[in-house]
Scaffold this motif. Structure first.
Motif, PDB file in Angstrom:
ATOM      1  N   PHE A 636       0.818  -1.206   0.000  1.00  0.00           N
ATOM      2  CA  PHE A 636       0.000   0.000   0.000  1.00  0.00           C
ATOM      3  C   PHE A 636       0.857   1.264   0.000  1.00  0.00           C
ATOM      4  CE2 PHE A 636      -2.083   3.307   2.491  1.00  0.00           C
ATOM      5  CZ  PHE A 636      -3.168   3.604   1.683  1.00  0.00           C
ATOM      6  N   LYS A 637       1.869   1.293   0.843  1.00  0.00           N
ATOM      7  CA  LYS A 637       2.777   2.458   0.898  1.00  0.00           C
ATOM      8  C   LYS A 637       3.394   2.711  -0.459  1.00  0.00           C
ATOM      9  CE  LYS A 637       4.021   2.228   5.770  1.00  0.00           C
ATOM     10  NZ  LYS A 637       5.113   2.030   6.719  1.00  0.00           N
ATOM     11  N   ARG A 638       3.827   1.660  -1.102  1.00  0.00           N
ATOM     12  CA  ARG A 638       4.454   1.834  -2.413  1.00  0.00           C
ATOM     13  C   ARG A 638       3.468   2.436  -3.408  1.00  0.00           C
ATOM     14  NH1 ARG A 638       7.860  -3.797  -3.057  1.00  0.00           N
ATOM     15  NH2 ARG A 638       9.407  -3.361  -1.407  1.00  0.00           N
ATOM     16  N   ARG A 639       2.261   1.945  -3.422  1.00  0.00           N
ATOM     17  CA  ARG A 639       1.276   2.478  -4.368  1.00  0.00           C
ATOM     18  C   ARG A 639       0.964   3.943  -4.082  1.00  0.00           C
ATOM     19  NH1 ARG A 639      -3.200  -2.303  -5.254  1.00  0.00           N
ATOM     20  NH2 ARG A 639      -1.806  -3.737  -6.388  1.00  0.00           N
ATOM     21  N   ARG A 640       0.821   4.279  -2.806  1.00  0.00           N
ATOM     22  CA  ARG A 640       0.507   5.663  -2.432  1.00  0.00           C
ATOM     23  C   ARG A 640       1.618   6.587  -2.875  1.00  0.00           C
ATOM     24  NH1 ARG A 640       1.775   9.033   1.711  1.00  0.00           N
ATOM     25  NH2 ARG A 640       0.268  10.658   2.261  1.00  0.00           N
ATOM     26  N   THR A 641       2.821   6.176  -2.634  1.00  0.00           N
ATOM     27  CA  THR A 641       3.969   7.016  -3.036  1.00  0.00           C
ATOM     28  C   THR A 641       3.948   7.247  -4.522  1.00  0.00           C
ATOM     29  OG1 THR A 641       5.258   6.124  -1.223  1.00  0.00           O
ATOM     30  CG2 THR A 641       6.467   7.193  -3.017  1.00  0.00           C
ATOM     31  N   GLY A 642       3.618   6.205  -5.309  1.00  0.00           N
ATOM     32  CA  GLY A 642       3.588   6.350  -6.770  1.00  0.00           C
ATOM     33  C   GLY A 642       2.460   7.240  -7.205  1.00  0.00           C
ATOM     34  N   GLU A 643       1.301   7.132  -6.550  1.00  0.00           N
ATOM     35  CA  GLU A 643       0.146   7.912  -6.958  1.00  0.00           C
ATOM     36  C   GLU A 643       0.328   9.391  -6.647  1.00  0.00           C
ATOM     37  OE1 GLU A 643      -3.022   6.003  -4.977  1.00  0.00           O
ATOM     38  OE2 GLU A 643      -3.144   4.294  -6.384  1.00  0.00           O
ATOM     39  N   LEU A 644       0.861   9.642  -5.459  1.00  0.00           N
ATOM     40  CA  LEU A 644       1.077  11.054  -5.091  1.00  0.00           C
ATOM     41  C   LEU A 644       2.150  11.703  -5.958  1.00  0.00           C
ATOM     42  CD1 LEU A 644       0.856  10.886  -1.212  1.00  0.00           C
ATOM     43  CD2 LEU A 644      -0.862  11.699  -2.822  1.00  0.00           C
ATOM     44  N   SER A 645       3.021  10.960  -6.521  1.00  0.00           N
ATOM     45  CA  SER A 645       4.094  11.539  -7.359  1.00  0.00           C
ATOM     46  C   SER A 645       3.631  11.881  -8.750  1.00  0.00           C
ATOM     47  CB  SER A 645       5.275  10.561  -7.428  1.00  0.00           C
ATOM     48  OG  SER A 645       4.852   9.357  -8.054  1.00  0.00           O
ATOM     49  N   VAL A 646       2.423  11.497  -9.081  1.00  0.00           N
ATOM     50  CA  VAL A 646       1.891  11.784 -10.412  1.00  0.00           C
ATOM     51  C   VAL A 646       0.989  13.005 -10.318  1.00  0.00           C
ATOM     52  CG1 VAL A 646       0.531  10.947 -12.329  1.00  0.00           C
ATOM     53  CG2 VAL A 646       2.058   9.378 -11.090  1.00  0.00           C
ATOM     54  N   TYR A 705      -9.358   5.014  -7.640  1.00  0.00           N
ATOM     55  CA  TYR A 705      -9.240   5.582  -6.306  1.00  0.00           C
ATOM     56  C   TYR A 705      -8.182   4.851  -5.541  1.00  0.00           C
ATOM     57  CZ  TYR A 705     -13.821   7.544  -7.435  1.00  0.00           C
ATOM     58  OH  TYR A 705     -14.826   8.210  -8.022  1.00  0.00           O
ATOM     59  N   THR A 706      -7.535   5.632  -4.650  1.00  0.00           N
ATOM     60  CA  THR A 706      -6.564   5.030  -3.716  1.00  0.00           C
ATOM     61  C   THR A 706      -6.493   5.919  -2.491  1.00  0.00           C
ATOM     62  OG1 THR A 706      -4.319   4.235  -3.427  1.00  0.00           O
ATOM     63  CG2 THR A 706      -4.555   6.276  -4.680  1.00  0.00           C
ATOM     64  N   GLU A 707      -6.080   5.318  -1.419  1.00  0.00           N
ATOM     65  CA  GLU A 707      -5.980   6.075  -0.176  1.00  0.00           C
ATOM     66  C   GLU A 707      -4.688   6.884  -0.162  1.00  0.00           C
ATOM     67  OE1 GLU A 707      -6.329   3.639   3.191  1.00  0.00           O
ATOM     68  OE2 GLU A 707      -8.420   3.083   2.803  1.00  0.00           O
ATOM     69  N   VAL A 708      -4.786   8.046   0.499  1.00  0.00           N
ATOM     70  CA  VAL A 708      -3.608   8.915   0.662  1.00  0.00           C
ATOM     71  C   VAL A 708      -3.030   8.655   2.035  1.00  0.00           C
ATOM     72  CG1 VAL A 708      -2.807  11.288   0.773  1.00  0.00           C
ATOM     73  CG2 VAL A 708      -4.573  10.630  -0.863  1.00  0.00           C
ATOM     74  N   GLN A 709      -1.772   8.350   2.096  1.00  0.00           N
ATOM     75  CA  GLN A 709      -1.112   8.090   3.384  1.00  0.00           C
ATOM     76  C   GLN A 709      -1.028   9.399   4.169  1.00  0.00           C
ATOM     77  OE1 GLN A 709      -0.154   5.167   4.521  1.00  0.00           O
ATOM     78  NE2 GLN A 709       0.530   6.067   6.460  1.00  0.00           N
ATOM     79  N   PRO A 710      -1.565   9.408   5.367  1.00  0.00           N
ATOM     80  CA  PRO A 710      -1.485  10.673   6.138  1.00  0.00           C
ATOM     81  C   PRO A 710      -0.013  11.020   6.416  1.00  0.00           C
ATOM     82  CG  PRO A 710      -3.095   9.184   7.087  1.00  0.00           C
ATOM     83  CD  PRO A 710      -2.353   8.428   6.054  1.00  0.00           C
ATOM     84  N   ILE A 711       0.229  12.272   6.441  1.00  0.00           N
ATOM     85  CA  ILE A 711       1.588  12.769   6.701  1.00  0.00           C
ATOM     86  C   ILE A 711       1.574  13.482   8.041  1.00  0.00           C
ATOM     87  CG2 ILE A 711       3.420  14.303   5.891  1.00  0.00           C
ATOM     88  CD1 ILE A 711       2.276  13.926   3.075  1.00  0.00           C
ATOM     89  N   GLN A 712       2.544  13.211   8.806  1.00  0.00           N
ATOM     90  CA  GLN A 712       2.637  13.824  10.146  1.00  0.00           C
ATOM     91  C   GLN A 712       2.661  15.357  10.005  1.00  0.00           C
ATOM     92  OE1 GLN A 712       2.592  12.054  12.944  1.00  0.00           O
ATOM     93  NE2 GLN A 712       2.516  13.935  14.145  1.00  0.00           N
ATOM     94  N   ALA A 713       1.798  15.981  10.722  1.00  0.00           N
ATOM     95  CA  ALA A 713       1.700  17.456  10.635  1.00  0.00           C
ATOM     96  C   ALA A 713       2.946  18.147  11.179  1.00  0.00           C
ATOM     97  CB  ALA A 713       0.452  17.955  11.377  1.00  0.00           C
ATOM     98  N   ASP A 714       3.267  19.210  10.494  1.00  0.00           N
ATOM     99  CA  ASP A 714       4.424  20.007  10.945  1.00  0.00           C
ATOM    100  C   ASP A 714       3.925  20.998  11.972  1.00  0.00           C
ATOM    101  OD1 ASP A 714       6.670  21.381  11.334  1.00  0.00           O
ATOM    102  OD2 ASP A 714       6.987  21.950   9.223  1.00  0.00           O
TER     103      ASP A 714
END
Length: 803
Positions: A636-646, A705-714
């Motif tokens: 899942f992490k791998r797919r999310r990373t690929g999707e967000l990079s597009v 559709y795919t889920e977006v991995q939450p990112i730790q808030a700054d």
């Protein structure tokens, strides 16, 4: 050596054989042509004529020398002559021919193995010889026997002779017809008719053709004389006398012939015998009354004279009586001797003396005798009365009286027939007295039942009573048996308590089956005890255990106890099911218990082993799930990373662009604030322009559709407004199939994935995954990608998975 003698012998032998063959051939070549029978002078002749029978045979043959013929002559199928000769004829003579020779004649000729009869010829000889009569006496006495003979010496066969007497009045009487013995007969005749008469005889011959009767013989005159030997009998003083008087009987024949004997008889018993005359004297007794016969006998002639005498009694024959009639041992009894006087003027009661005898031995000289009955007094008793008249003393004796004292019946004993009483079943009772004269009447009294009576009349008989079933032993105490053999004595009573000595069997009650341990507490490997018990029943009791799932009995035992047990060791699962027991005892009644169902639980160690196995299986499944989850998470992490990079490229500048600030804000949002769109929206006008400028494909592509991995808030970033909208990342294809790329796309991609890329770089280092984000982009660039981020609501942030 010369061989001619040998040849000569052979020639001679052949010649003999040839001759023998010719002889044999000649024996079989013959035939009987005719057989004839001739009767001469004729077929009907007078008696005494010479008759010749000639039998002639003619035989044709093939040169058979010395041919023999066997002639057989028969009359009425009875052979009368047989002869064998080489002559061809036979002559047989009847000289002279008699009536017995009449009949049908036949001649049969036999030549070797062939036979032929002649025709039958009938011969009839007429006339019979006149018989000759001879008498040895012509003047016999009446009833005297004499000899007579009748013969026909010239006749043949068995002749039947008959003797006749022709009386003076012309009446003819057949006197005698003796059995045939030939052509003569001799017999004895007796003539009873007094006077003149004639005797003659004749005979008859029985032929096949019928009976022929001869002429009568010459008549011989006979004079039958009267024999005067009838006796004269006198009874003196008179045919009627009193007992004790002397009677004289005289019997004689007047002018008798020689050898006359006289007999005096009474009731076919000879009192006296003498020649010519006799005299018999005796003292008259009361038994002498009756008929006397005086018989005179001369040869076979008898004459009789009869007289009846009557002897009157002076007193009656004594009579012995016993009282009482039924005498029992211990009772007193009396014997009395008495007479009745008929002629008191000749005798008185005082002149009569009495005496009583036992077994012909005097026991008292009185007319009475009294004693106590006992076995020694049993016997035959008689009494005698002695009286004296003017002329004679005489004694009379009574008839015998048998005295046998009866034995009183003893106390009866009650017993069960067969010795065994089974409660609940019908049974038979025997009531018996050891002593007592028959007949004995037994009466059985049973509570609540009819009284039953049985009479024993003969030795060997028994008084047996049928009784209904009883269910308690105590009921036997109410049984009573009465025994009685005298009307004057009270009955003897037998009590029912005697029945308690019998073998009493109580049937078993219904058994109860229990288990140790209880039917619900049985585990594999335990020992189970099946207890079968009855509440009542006679010992010993037989117990049999059964399993409903098994054929046959499990066990069968006999116990001297109301309870029996059977143990099943190391019980197993297959031994579960229904169990029951059957009980019986000598009453031969079988009772069955209710069925008890046994459930066999699993053993404790098996339970522990199953638990351990289950725990191990669960642990293994958990480990498998964890491993699978981690692998899925990594993917899942791998797919999310690929999707967000597009980034979706647009031909227009006003298309969605992601600013560096928005990217930074999106990176700094809290997990709960992730519902905000990652992509900044441009003016709606520009969007509409973009939309209008884009030509719709013939078949629209379906978004992905795919889920977006939450990112730790700054924490240094400003918070972004909370929202529930779903952030979509949409990559659209151009008309030519290449993605449209807006200006500044590289910067936005780098800024958005700043933190994520660092994380992926670490994962790639850990897992050895060397493909780049650009490769992921290339793999999925052709698809529309939608990444839905669910809204978990405010205050419920989705925790970040622990990678």
């Amino acid at each position: 050596m010369d061989s001619r003698p040998t040849n000569l012998m052979l020639l001679l032998l052949l010649t003999c054989l040839l001759h023998s063959w010719q002889c044999a051939r000649g024996q079989s070549s013959y035939t009987i042509d005719t057989v004839s029978l001739t009767i001469l002078p004729s077929s009907t002749v007078q008696s005494g004529t010479l008759v010749t029978l000639r039998c002639q045979v003619r035989v044709s043959h093939d040169n058979i020398p010395h041919l023999t013929h066997t002639f057989q002559l028969s009359r009425d199928d009875i052979p009368i002559n047989s002869s064998t000769t080489t002559e061809d004829s036979l002559v047989y003579e009847l000289n002279p021919a008699r009536a017995a020779d009449s009949g049908s004649y036949e001649c049969r000729v036999t030549v070797k193995d062939k036979s032929r009869p002649s025709y039958s010829q009938k011969l009839d000889v007429t006339g019979l010889q006149t018989p000759i009569l001879y008498l040895n006496k012509t003047s016999p006495y009446g009833s005297e026997e004499f000899t007579a003979s009748c013969s026909a010496p010239e006749e043949k066969g068995f002749l039947i002779f008959r003797f006749f007497q022709k009386l003076r009045n012309g009446k003819i009487q057949k006197i005698k017809q003796p059995a045939p013995t030939g052509n003569s007969v001799e017999t004895t005749l007796v003539l009873r008719v007094i006077g003149d008469s004639h005797l003659y005889c004749d005979y008859e011959v029985n032929l096949v053709s019928g009976v022929r009767l001869s002429n009568s013989s010459e008549e011989i005159p006979v004079i039958v004389r009267e024999l005067y030997i009838s006796p004269i009998m006198n009874v003196l003083p008179s045919p009627e006398v009193y007992e004790g008087e002397i009677i004289e009987v005289v019997c004689k024949v007047v002018n008798p012939p020689k050898n006359v004997e006289v007999f005096l008889t009474r009731d076919r018993r000879i009192l006296k015998q003498a020649p010519v005359s006799l005299s018999h004297r005796f003292i008259a007794k009361e038994g002498d009354s009756g008929e006397l016969a005086c018989k005179a006998e001369w040869g076979n002639v008898h004459k009789e004279t009869y007289k009846t005498i009557k002897v009157k009694e002076l007193f009656s024959k004594p009579q012995l009586t016993v009282k009482p009639v039924d005498i029992f041992e211990g009772d007193h009894f009396q014997l009395t001797c008495s007479v009745s006087i008929y002629v008191p003027e000749k005798i008185s009661n005082e002149s009569i003396k009495f005496s009583i005898y036992k077994h012909n031995k005097e026991i008292t000289s009185s007319y009475t005798y009294m004693t106590v009955a006992q076995p020694s007094k049993n016997g035959n008793y008689t009494c005698k009365a002695q009286a004296a008249s003017l002329t004679h003393n005489f004694i009379k004796e009574s008839q015998t009286v048998v005295v046998k004292a009866k034995v009183p019946v003893s106390k009866p004993m009650l017993s069960v027939v067969g010795g065994t009483l089974v409660l609940g079943k019908r049974f038979q009772l025997l009531c018996h007295s050891d002593n007592g004269t028959l007949p004995i009447t037994y009466t059985l009294r049973i509570p609540e039942s009819l009284t039953t009576v049985a009479v024993v009349n003969k030795p060997g008989e028994r008084a047996i009573f049928n009784s209904s079933a009883i269910y308690k032993t105590s009921v036997l105490n109410n049984f009573l048996c009465h025994a009685k053999n005298s009307q004057k004595r009270p009955p003897e009573v037998g009590l029912g308590q005697q029945l308690l000595r019998s073998h009493i069997i109580e049937p078993v009650s219904r058994p109860v089956l229990t288990t140790l341990p209880g039917a619900g507490d049985i585990s594999e490997g335990q020992d189970v005890t099946l207890l079968c018990s009855v509440q009542r029943g006679s010992l010993p009791v037989s117990y049999t255990w059964y399993h409903t799932e098994t054929k046959g009995a499990l066990a069968s035992q006999t116990f001297n106890n109301l309870e029996g047990s059977h143990t099943i060791g190391d019980v197993q699962e297959e031994q579960r099911g229904g169990y029951y027991c059957v009980s019986s005892n000598p009453a031969n009644e079988t009772k069955q218990s209710l069925t008890v169902t046994i459930a066999v639980k699993m053993a404790g160690w098996k339970k522990g082993l199953v638990a351990v196995i289950i725990i191990c299986i669960l642990l293994i499944l958990a480990l498998i799930l964890i491993v699978v989850f981690k692998r899925r998470l990594l993917l899942f992490k791998r797919r999310r990373t690929g999707e967000l990079s597009v980034k979706s490229a647009s031909t227009k500048a006003e298309r969605l662009s992601l600013t560096q600030a928005e990217a930074n804000d999106a990176a700094n949002v809290t997990p709960g604030m992730i519902g905000k769109s990652v992509w900044s929206e441009h003016a709606s006008g520009s969007e509409s322009e973009d939309q209008s400028s884009v030509t719709a494909p013939e078949k629209p592509q379906e978004p992905r559709y795919t889920e977006v991995q939450p990112i730790q808030a700054d924490p240094n970033r400003a918070p972004v407004k909370k929202g529930t909208e779903t952030v979509y990342s949409e990559v659209r294809k151009s008309k030519q199939g290449a993605p449209e790329q807006a200006d500044g796309g590289s910067l936005e991609y780098a800024e958005l994935n700043h933190d994520t890329h660092h994380s992926h770089s670490e994962d790639q280092g850990n897992h050895g995954d060397h493909h780049t984000v650009q490769e992921d982009y290339i793999d999925e660039i052709d698809d529309n990608v939608l990444i839905p981020i669910p809204d978990h609501g405010e205050g419920n942030p989705d925790p970040t998975p622990d990678c």
